[in-house]
Design a protein around this motif. Structure first.
Motif, PDB file in Angstrom:
ATOM      1  N   GLY A  65      33.324  41.420 168.092  1.00 31.77           N
ATOM      2  CA  GLY A  65      33.749  42.673 167.490  1.00 31.77           C
ATOM      3  C   GLY A  65      32.606  43.669 167.460  1.00 31.77           C
ATOM      4  O   GLY A  65      31.439  43.289 167.465  1.00 31.77           O
ATOM      5  N   TRP A  66      32.953  44.944 167.434  1.00 29.13           N
ATOM      6  CA  TRP A  66      31.930  45.978 167.307  1.00 29.13           C
ATOM      7  C   TRP A  66      32.491  47.190 166.590  1.00 29.13           C
ATOM      8  O   TRP A  66      33.705  47.384 166.536  1.00 29.13           O
ATOM      9  N   ALA A  67      31.569  47.978 166.026  1.00 28.65           N
ATOM     10  CA  ALA A  67      31.933  49.226 165.359  1.00 28.65           C
ATOM     11  C   ALA A  67      30.858  50.263 165.659  1.00 28.65           C
ATOM     12  O   ALA A  67      29.669  49.954 165.676  1.00 28.65           O
ATOM     13  N   ARG A  68      31.284  51.489 165.894  1.00 28.91           N
ATOM     14  CA  ARG A  68      30.343  52.583 166.151  1.00 28.91           C
ATOM     15  C   ARG A  68      29.760  53.050 164.822  1.00 28.91           C
ATOM     16  O   ARG A  68      30.476  53.177 163.832  1.00 28.91           O
ATOM     17  N   ALA A  81      26.861  50.705 168.930  1.00 28.61           N
ATOM     18  CA  ALA A  81      28.012  49.831 168.707  1.00 28.61           C
ATOM     19  C   ALA A  81      27.418  48.574 168.074  1.00 28.61           C
ATOM     20  O   ALA A  81      26.757  47.786 168.747  1.00 28.61           O
ATOM     21  N   GLY A  82      27.586  48.436 166.762  1.00 26.39           N
ATOM     22  CA  GLY A  82      27.068  47.273 166.050  1.00 26.39           C
ATOM     23  C   GLY A  82      27.964  46.080 166.321  1.00 26.39           C
ATOM     24  O   GLY A  82      29.175  46.135 166.104  1.00 26.39           O
ATOM     25  N   GLY A 114      30.410  57.967 173.365  1.00 23.76           N
ATOM     26  CA  GLY A 114      29.637  58.301 172.183  1.00 23.76           C
ATOM     27  C   GLY A 114      28.754  57.190 171.660  1.00 23.76           C
ATOM     28  O   GLY A 114      28.296  57.247 170.518  1.00 23.76           O
ATOM     29  N   VAL A 115      28.518  56.171 172.479  1.00 22.85           N
ATOM     30  CA  VAL A 115      27.672  55.044 172.090  1.00 22.85           C
ATOM     31  C   VAL A 115      26.467  55.012 173.031  1.00 22.85           C
ATOM     32  O   VAL A 115      26.630  54.935 174.244  1.00 22.85           O
ATOM     33  N   ALA A 116      25.270  55.079 172.440  1.00 20.27           N
ATOM     34  CA  ALA A 116      24.061  55.028 173.266  1.00 20.27           C
ATOM     35  C   ALA A 116      23.658  53.590 173.585  1.00 20.27           C
ATOM     36  O   ALA A 116      23.240  53.290 174.699  1.00 20.27           O
ATOM     37  N   PHE A 117      23.795  52.695 172.580  1.00 20.12           N
ATOM     38  CA  PHE A 117      23.354  51.307 172.738  1.00 20.12           C
ATOM     39  C   PHE A 117      24.284  50.361 171.998  1.00 20.12           C
ATOM     40  O   PHE A 117      24.808  50.702 170.940  1.00 20.12           O
ATOM     41  N   GLY A 166      25.119  54.240 176.927  1.00 23.05           N
ATOM     42  CA  GLY A 166      25.160  55.621 177.384  1.00 23.05           C
ATOM     43  C   GLY A 166      23.788  56.257 177.466  1.00 23.05           C
ATOM     44  O   GLY A 166      23.673  57.461 177.675  1.00 23.05           O
ATOM     45  N   ALA A 167      22.752  55.462 177.266  1.00 25.34           N
ATOM     46  CA  ALA A 167      21.372  55.965 177.306  1.00 25.34           C
ATOM     47  C   ALA A 167      20.501  54.918 177.993  1.00 25.34           C
ATOM     48  O   ALA A 167      20.800  53.726 177.931  1.00 25.34           O
ATOM     49  N   PRO A 168      19.418  55.350 178.633  1.00 22.19           N
ATOM     50  CA  PRO A 168      18.531  54.370 179.280  1.00 22.19           C
ATOM     51  C   PRO A 168      17.739  53.575 178.251  1.00 22.19           C
ATOM     52  O   PRO A 168      17.437  54.055 177.163  1.00 22.19           O
ATOM     53  N   LEU A 169      17.400  52.357 178.604  1.00 21.06           N
ATOM     54  CA  LEU A 169      16.666  51.452 177.725  1.00 21.06           C
ATOM     55  C   LEU A 169      15.401  52.104 177.162  1.00 21.06           C
ATOM     56  O   LEU A 169      15.108  51.993 175.974  1.00 21.06           O
ATOM     57  N   GLU A 170      14.660  52.809 178.003  1.00 18.43           N
ATOM     58  CA  GLU A 170      13.392  53.382 177.563  1.00 18.43           C
ATOM     59  C   GLU A 170      13.562  54.516 176.548  1.00 18.43           C
ATOM     60  O   GLU A 170      12.586  54.952 175.936  1.00 18.43           O
ATOM     61  N   SER A 171      14.775  54.973 176.307  1.00 13.81           N
ATOM     62  CA  SER A 171      14.982  56.031 175.316  1.00 13.81           C
ATOM     63  C   SER A 171      15.154  55.481 173.894  1.00 13.81           C
ATOM     64  O   SER A 171      15.247  56.258 172.940  1.00 13.81           O
TER      65      SER A 171
END
Length: 184
Positions: A65-68, A81-82, A114-117, A166-171
């Motif tokens: 399961g996950w939640a934003r 996304a936890g 809308g989820v970066a990680f 939605g974002a690169p690891l290094e960010s």
């Protein structure tokens, strides 16, 4: 392995049959140590907006399961996304179902937008599994609200992992983490 399917469902889209199957899965693993599973606050942790469910021959054999949520990392705000409630039934372990489940979960996070990680905390023994699924361990302290409603501060070193969505690891920003709520 027998035929399996994996679907992502919104929390409100779970049927009574789904809830019954999930309760069976979680209670088979955790009933004696944690009591009955509650889909609204599983074992005192944060609930899930999305349930990624693996089925074998139509029966629930795995879940994630996950939640934003927007959390604080150092001085930055990060949309994550936890992740929680990752479990494969004892009879389905060791056959790649967990890897397929995590791959489908990552796709559901990307599809949601809308989820970066992806973000998760786990026990040390399962870090290699997540790493094999593309997750990266980070080193930070973590603040959250505990299962009994109290403030919890965990020092650097406990297993925390992220997955670029939605974002690169290094960010990923440097600094300690405030989950701004319960962990998953």
């Amino acid at each position: 392995m027998r035929e399996h399917s994996i679907d992502a469902l919104g929390h409100g889209d779970l049927t009574e049959a789904d809830l019954g199957e999930l309760r069976r899965l979680f209670d088979s693993e955790y009933l004696h140590g944690f009591g009955e599973w509650d889909p609204e606050q599983p074992y005192g942790y944060a609930s899930h907006e999305v349930h990624v469910i693996a089925r074998i021959d139509g029966r629930v054999a795995g879940h994630m399961g996950w939640a934003r949520r927007e959390i604080a990392v150092g001085g930055a705000t990060v949309a994550i996304a936890g992740v929680g409630g990752v479990l494969i039934s004892g009879t389905a372990r060791g056959r790649g179902l967990g890897t397929d489940l995590m791959r489908r979960a990552a796709r559901s996070m990307r599809d949601h937008g809308g989820v970066a990680f992806g973000y998760l905390g786990c026990r040390e023994g399962v870090v290699p599994f997540y790493a094999a699924c593309g997750w990266t361990r980070i080193h930070a302290g973590e603040r959250s609200i505990g299962r009994a409603g109290e403030a919890v501060v965990d020092p650097r070193g406990q297993p925390l992992l992220i997955l670029p969505i939605g974002a690169p690891l290094e960010s990923w920003p440097e600094g300690d983490i405030d989950l701004r709520g319960r962990a998953w």
